[in-house]
Design an enzyme around this catalytic site. Structure first.
Site, PDB file in Angstrom:
ATOM      1  N   ASP A   1       0.724  -1.142   0.203  1.00 28.74           N
ATOM      2  CA  ASP A   1       0.027  -0.076   0.020  1.00 28.74           C
ATOM      3  C   ASP A   1       0.930   1.362  -0.085  1.00 28.74           C
ATOM      4  O   ASP A   1       0.934   1.945   0.864  1.00 28.74           O
ATOM      5  CB  ASP A   1      -1.047  -0.038   1.382  1.00 28.74           C
ATOM      6  CG  ASP A   1      -2.225   1.092   0.809  1.00 28.74           C
ATOM      7  OD1 ASP A   1      -2.243   1.804  -0.115  1.00 28.74           O
ATOM      8  OD2 ASP A   1      -3.080   0.953   1.700  1.00 28.74           O
TER       9      ASP A   1
ATOM     10  N   HIS B   1       3.690   4.889  13.628  1.00 29.53           N
ATOM     11  CA  HIS B   1       2.724   5.278  12.820  1.00 29.53           C
ATOM     12  C   HIS B   1       1.371   4.888  13.277  1.00 29.53           C
ATOM     13  O   HIS B   1       0.324   5.249  12.617  1.00 29.53           O
ATOM     14  CB  HIS B   1       2.833   4.726  11.368  1.00 29.53           C
ATOM     15  CG  HIS B   1       2.481   3.183  11.221  1.00 29.53           C
ATOM     16  ND1 HIS B   1       2.834   2.163  12.062  1.00 29.53           N
ATOM     17  CD2 HIS B   1       1.627   2.776  10.480  1.00 29.53           C
ATOM     18  CE1 HIS B   1       2.116   0.984  11.419  1.00 29.53           C
ATOM     19  NE2 HIS B   1       1.450   1.408  10.546  1.00 29.53           N
TER      20      HIS B   1
ATOM     21  N   HIS C   1       3.036   6.922   5.596  1.00 25.89           N
ATOM     22  CA  HIS C   1       3.839   6.075   6.501  1.00 25.89           C
ATOM     23  C   HIS C   1       4.441   4.823   5.670  1.00 25.89           C
ATOM     24  O   HIS C   1       4.902   3.973   6.294  1.00 25.89           O
ATOM     25  CB  HIS C   1       3.250   5.988   7.729  1.00 25.89           C
ATOM     26  CG  HIS C   1       1.880   5.223   7.831  1.00 25.89           C
ATOM     27  ND1 HIS C   1       0.795   5.893   8.330  1.00 25.89           N
ATOM     28  CD2 HIS C   1       1.362   4.361   7.186  1.00 25.89           C
ATOM     29  CE1 HIS C   1      -0.151   5.138   8.246  1.00 25.89           C
ATOM     30  NE2 HIS C   1      -0.049   4.401   7.420  1.00 25.89           N
TER      31      HIS C   1
END
Lengths: 170, 476
Positions: free
Chosen positions: B95, B399, B324
Site C-alpha cells: 500500500d 505510525h 507512512h
C-alpha cells in the site's frame, strides 16, 4: 504446448444460486484428509496454505483459501474468467497465480469460488468461476492487496502431498 | 521477544549487535513491555534488513513494530546509492504511501452529538468503503497519467479539494519524479474506478474529539483545542499501489541474483538504486505516492461536503497529511557528514523537528505534525516531530498502535456485532459493510497505543501534542 480446458477442479462447493443452504461455514480451514486449505498466523496479515496430491491441486486449494480471507459466504459460479501466469520458478509462479486472482477480483469486483488449473512446466493457465460481489450477501471482510514472498514455500512432503503457502497482504 | 537478547542502551532503546552478514546493528525503540510483546520475527526481520547492501547506520524498528514482509512493519532503513544501496518494494509495502490526514472541523463535540447518527449515516453513504464498493470517478488513460503526475494538486485542479490544503500535505501534495510510464497497464486498470475509495482492513475514516492536550504551544499552532472535533482518514494508493508492489516484488526477486545481491530471504527482494530496475521502481513508486495523495484529498473533499451539509459554519481546514509507507530521497547528517540517502519507512512516519526547512511555515517553530492512528475503540494521537529524531532514526517516528494479535486470533475472540454494540455503549458509532471486517479490526487486537506514543516520546522521536477519541468510525 497443449492447453486443456476442463471443469473446475476445486470449488467451495457452490454451483448455481440454489446451493449454499447446508454448506458448512469455513472460517479458518477447509481441510480434508489429503487436500484442503488453511489460514496460518501472521501478525498483521493472513497466511494461506493449500494442500493436495499435486502442485496443481495445492495451488487450487490455496486459491480457495484466498477467497475465504474475504468471505465465508457461498459464491455462485455464474461467470468464468481465464488467467495466465508464467514465472522462472515454482514458488514465484504460485505468488503470480494468487496475484492474478486478486487482480481479477479487484478489477471485476468479483469473488471466485471454483478454480481449475492446467500447468505446462512453469506456465499456468487457470479458470476461475464466480460472481459479482454482493456486499449484503457476501459481507466481505477485507480486500487482499497482493501475495507476498513471506513464508513462501511450495514443497512436497514424505507422503507425496504437496503444499503451497505464503502470506497475503490485506 | 526476550529483551535479555539485546543490549539495553536506555529504557526505550535496544541494540542487536551485528553478527553474520549484518552490515550494521539493529536498533529497536520500545519499552521493555512493548519489546517483550513483539513477535520474534520483528528482530529477525530487522536483522535481515541490516544485511542489505548500502545500508547506513542501523536497521531501525519503531515502538509499534510488528511482523511484516521483508521489512518489519514499523521499520526504517536508509541506503546510500553511492555505496551500492538498494531500494526494496517490500521495504515500502504494497500500500504505497498509505497514510493519515487529519482535518479540523472548527466544531465542538456539543455541535456534533445531536446529529451524530445522521452524520455517520451520511459519511457511510458518501465514502465508498470495503470490498466491492465503487468510486464515483472513472479515469481514462490520460487522466490516470495526469493523476499519477499531479497527486493532490491534480485532485484540487478537478475541484476535489482546496488549493489551501496543498501546503499541509507532504511534498506540497505532489511527489516529484513520478513516472506514470513505469506503471503497468494492469496497475492503472486496477485504479481506474477506485479514486476516492477508502478500502478495507485497517483503513478508516473517523470523526474524533480532542480529549487531552499535552503541549499547548504546539496544539495552538496545529489548531487543536479541547473538545474540538476533527476528521481523520487512514488509507493509501488503493489497487494501483498494490499492483505496483506485487509486480516489482516478483521482478526484484528474480533479478537480485544477477545484480549480485545475496538475500537472506527472498521476501527482502530489492534492486540497486543505481540500476534500471531500481530507477524504474522509484518512478512507479513515486507515481503511487501521488495516487495516495490524490485519493486522500478526494476523500477529504467528500468529508468536507458532508459536514458542509449539516454544519454550514464548519471551517474544515486540513491540519496535515502524512504518509507512512514510502521511500524518499532525503538529506541527513550521519556522523557529522551530510549525505543524500534513500530512506525507507514501512509503517513509520517522517518526523521533522522544529526549524526544519521542509516543515510548513505554520508549524516551523513546533515541528511537523505526526499523526498516529489508533483503533476503533482507542485513542489516536497528534505528535510533533523532534529534531533529535534525525540522529536517532533518520527523522522518523511510529505510525499507529500496531497489531498485537493476528486477524485469525481476533476472530476467535470477538464478533463484529458485539464490538459495534460495545462501542455504541461508549458513544462510538461504527459503520461497516462487514461484521467480520469489524471483528478482524477489534480494538483489543492492537497494542496499547498510549504505550507506543509514550515510548516514541521518551526515545526523542516525537512528543505528544493531543489525544483524540473516536465518535464516529467508518470502516471498509
Amino acid at each position: 504446448m497443449v492447453w486443456f480446458h476442463h471443469a473446475p477442479a476445486v470449488c467451495s462447493g457452490v454451483f448455481g444460486r440454489s446451493v449454499g443452504k447446508g454448506w458448512p461455514a469455513m472460517n479458518a480451514t477447509g481441510q480434508i484428509s489429503a487436500s484442503g486449505w488453511e489460514h496460518f498466523h501472521h501478525d498483521a496479515d493472513i497466511g494461506v496454505c493449500g494442500r493436495g496430491r499435486s502442485v496443481v491441486e495445492a495451488f487450487e486449494q490455496a486459491a480457495l483459501g484466498l477467497t475465504r480471507i474475504v468471505t465465508d459466504s457461498p459464491i455462485a459460479a455464474d461467470s468464468q474468467v481465464e488467467v495466465e501466469c508464467r514465472q522462472n520458478d515454482l514458488e514465484l509462479l504460485f505468488v503470480d497465480w494468487l496475484d492474478a486472482i486478486i487482480y481479477e477480483m479487484a478489477t471485476r469486483k468479483m469473488l471466485f469460488g471454483c478454480f481449475a488449473i492446467h500447468m505446462e512446466g512453469l506456465a499456468l493457465r487457470g479458470s476461475l468461476w464466480g460472481e459479482p460481489v454482493d456486499v449484503a450477501r457476501h459481507a466481505p471482510a477485507c480486500e487482499p492487496k497482493g501475495a507476498t514472498l513471506t513464508e513462501l514455500e511450495v514443497a512436497r512432503d514424505d507422503n507425496g502431498l504437496w503444499s503451497a503457502r505464503c502470506v497475503i497482504d490485506v | 521477544m526476550n529483551p535479555a537478547n539485546f543490549t539495553e542502551l536506555n529504557p526505550v532503546t535496544w541494540r542487536i549487535e551485528p553478527t553474520g552478514a549484518m552490515r550494521v546493528p539493529a536498533i529497536i525503540f520500545a519499552d521493555e513491555q512493548l519489546i517483550t510483546e513483539m513477535d520474534d520475527k520483528v528482530g529477525q526481520q530487522a536483522c535481515n534488513v541490516a544485511t542489505l547492501p548500502g545500508i547506513v547506520s542501523a536497521s531501525i524498528a519503531m515502538p509499534d513494530a510488528h511482523w511484516g514482509y521483508g521489512f518489519p512493519i514499523g521499520g526504517v532503513a536508509a541506503f546510500d546509492p553511492a555505496e551500492g544501496g538498494v531500494v526494496s518494494a517490500g521495504g515500502v509495502g504494497f500500500d504505497i504511501s498509505c497514510g493519515v490526514r487529519t482535518m479540523l472541523t472548527g466544531l465542538s463535540v456539543e455541535d456534533i452529538l445531536p446529529r451524530q447518527e445522521a452524520v455517520a449515516e451520511s459519511l457511510f453513504r458518501q465514502i465508498p468503503a470495503g470490498v466491492g464498493s465503487r468510486g464515483k470517478i472513472t479515469l481514462d488513460d490520460a487522466e490516470i497519467d495526469a493523476m499519477l503526475t499531479g497527486g493532490a494538486r491534480w485532485a484540487v485542479e478537478h475541484g476535489w479539494g482546496e488549493e489551501r490544503d496543498l501546503e499541509c500535505i507532504e511534498e506540497g501534495g505532489r511527489m516529484e519524479g513520478a513516472r506514470p510510464d513505469f506503471v503497468s497497464d494492469r496497475a492503472k486498470d486496477r485504479q481506474r474506478r477506485e479514486m476516492g475509495t477508502l478500502g478495507s482492513g485497517n483503513h478508516y475514516l473517523e470523526v474524533q474529539a480532542v480529549v487531552e492536550i499535552f503541549d499547548e504551544e504546539a496544539a495552538a499552532a496545529y489548531g487543536l483545542r479541547l473538545d474540538g472535533v476533527v476528521v481523520t482518514i487512514h488509507c493509501g494508493s488503493r489497487g494501483l499501489g498494490h499492483q505496483i508492489g506485487s509486480e516489482f516484488l516478483k521482478e526484484m526477486a528474480n533479478a537480485a541474483p544477477a545484480a549480485g545481491i545475496i538475500l537472506p530471504d527472498r521476501e527482502l527482494a530489492c534492486a540497486p538504486i543505481k540500476s534500471e530496475l531500481g530507477e524504474r521502481y522509484l518512478g512507479a513508486m513515486r507515481a503511487g505516492i501521488n495516487c495516495a495523495l490524490a485519493n486522500r484529498e478526494i476523500l477529504g473533499h467528500y468529508s468536507r461536503q458532508v459536514f458542509g451539509d449539516y454544519f454550514p459554519e464548519a471551517t474544515f481546514e486540513l491540519l496535515f497529511d502524512v504518509s507512512h509507507n514510502t521511500c524518499k530521497l532525503e538529506s541527513h547528517v550521519v556522523a557529522g557528514v551530510r549525505r543524500e540517502l534513500f530512506v525507507h519507512r514501512k509503517g513509520a512516519t517522517r518526523s521533522l523537528g522544529a526549524g526544519h526547512p521542509v516543515v510548513p511555515q505554520a508549524f516551523r517553530t513546533v515541528g511537523q505534525p505526526v499523526l498516529i492512528g489508533g483503533s476503533m475503540g482507542t485513542s489516536s494521537y497528534v505528535l510533533a516531530g523532534e529534531s533529535t529524531s534525525e540522529e536517532k532514526a533518520f527523522s522518523s517516528a511510529c505510525h499507529g498502535a500496531g497489531r498485537a494479535m493476528s486477524r485469525h486470533a481476533a476472530l476467535k475472540l470477538w464478533g463484529g456485532r458485539q464490538i459495534v454494540d460495545d462501542l455504541a455503549a461508549q458513544g462510538i458509532l461504527v459503520c461497516s459493510p462487514s461484521s467480520r471486517g469489524v471483528a478482524d479490526e477489534a480494538p483489543g487486537a492492537y497494542k496499547d497505543v498510549e504505550a507506543v506514543v509514550l515510548a516514541a516520546e521518551r526515545a526523542g522521536l516525537a512528543r505528544r501534542v493531543a489525544r483524540m477519541r473516536p465518535i464516529i468510525c467508518i470502516k471498509g
